[in-house]
Design a protein around this motif. Structure first.
Motif, PDB file in Angstrom:
ATOM      1  N   LYS A 108       0.842  -1.207   0.000  1.00  0.00           N
ATOM      2  CA  LYS A 108       0.000   0.000   0.000  1.00  0.00           C
ATOM      3  C   LYS A 108       0.877   1.258   0.000  1.00  0.00           C
ATOM      4  O   LYS A 108       0.612   2.221  -0.721  1.00  0.00           O
ATOM      5  N   LYS A 160       2.459   1.640  -3.429  1.00  0.00           N
ATOM      6  CA  LYS A 160       1.491   2.171  -4.397  1.00  0.00           C
ATOM      7  C   LYS A 160       1.376   3.686  -4.270  1.00  0.00           C
ATOM      8  O   LYS A 160       1.327   4.398  -5.274  1.00  0.00           O
ATOM      9  N   ASP A 161       1.359   4.180  -3.041  1.00  0.00           N
ATOM     10  CA  ASP A 161       1.275   5.626  -2.810  1.00  0.00           C
ATOM     11  C   ASP A 161       2.552   6.339  -3.254  1.00  0.00           C
ATOM     12  O   ASP A 161       2.489   7.352  -3.943  1.00  0.00           O
ATOM     13  N   GLU A 162       3.708   5.814  -2.855  1.00  0.00           N
ATOM     14  CA  GLU A 162       4.978   6.478  -3.163  1.00  0.00           C
ATOM     15  C   GLU A 162       5.289   6.511  -4.652  1.00  0.00           C
ATOM     16  O   GLU A 162       5.880   7.467  -5.141  1.00  0.00           O
ATOM     17  N   TYR A 163       4.921   5.456  -5.360  1.00  0.00           N
ATOM     18  CA  TYR A 163       5.228   5.368  -6.789  1.00  0.00           C
ATOM     19  C   TYR A 163       4.018   5.680  -7.669  1.00  0.00           C
ATOM     20  O   TYR A 163       4.151   5.680  -8.888  1.00  0.00           O
ATOM     21  N   ASP A 164       2.874   5.916  -7.040  1.00  0.00           N
ATOM     22  CA  ASP A 164       1.642   6.193  -7.773  1.00  0.00           C
ATOM     23  C   ASP A 164       1.388   5.127  -8.846  1.00  0.00           C
ATOM     24  O   ASP A 164       1.259   5.418 -10.029  1.00  0.00           O
ATOM     25  N   VAL A 165       1.382   3.871  -8.387  1.00  0.00           N
ATOM     26  CA  VAL A 165       1.140   2.735  -9.279  1.00  0.00           C
ATOM     27  C   VAL A 165      -0.035   1.913  -8.756  1.00  0.00           C
ATOM     28  O   VAL A 165      -0.398   1.995  -7.588  1.00  0.00           O
ATOM     29  N   LYS A 166      -0.595   1.141  -9.648  1.00  0.00           N
ATOM     30  CA  LYS A 166      -1.681   0.228  -9.296  1.00  0.00           C
ATOM     31  C   LYS A 166      -1.108  -1.184  -9.152  1.00  0.00           C
ATOM     32  O   LYS A 166      -0.005  -1.471  -9.597  1.00  0.00           O
TER      33      LYS A 166
END
Length: 124
Positions: A15, A18-24
């Motif tokens: 989680k 996902k936030d740090e790299y802005d990935v799904k």
């Protein structure tokens, strides 16, 4: 009840990643070579086989998302980081293995499998 924080889980780490790299999750899966369902299982805390994530895939996470170290990723997965094996070490180990009898080879394989399984369970 303890006021200490609980250790970060793999779900927590994914989680955060996902936030740090802005990935799904699908992008993570593609980059490390697993099915999206695998990453989803990590996020939801389900394991399938009960053996935990493949060490190669955990290493791929560290390679693809370098803000997260191998040690951090393996710890979140409840595992120890496997030691490195260079080509020379692998050749020496294989040469030693080939010098063993069939029975000795079988015993070493059993021993190594037990150690690997113990590491996958996060034991010391």
């Amino acid at each position: 009840m303890s006021t200490e924080e609980r250790p970060e889980t793999l779900a927590d780490l994914i989680k955060r990643l996902k936030d740090e790299y802005d990935v799904k999750e699908t992008q993570i899966a593609r980059r490390i070579g697993v099915a999206p369902a695998t990453v989803n299982a990590w996020v939801n805390g389900t394991r399938g086989t009960g053996r935990g994530p493949n060490p190669d895939k955990l290493r791929r996470l560290a390679e693809e998302f370098p803000r997260f170290t191998e040690r951090e990723i393996f710890a979140a997965a409840g595992r120890k980081v496997p030691g490195p094996v260079d080509d020379d070490a692998e050749a020496r180990i294989l040469a030693l293995y080939r010098s063993l009898t069939a029975e000795q080879q079988e015993m070493k394989e059993i021993e190594m499998r037990a150690l690997a399984e113990r590491n996958q369970l996060g034991s010391s």
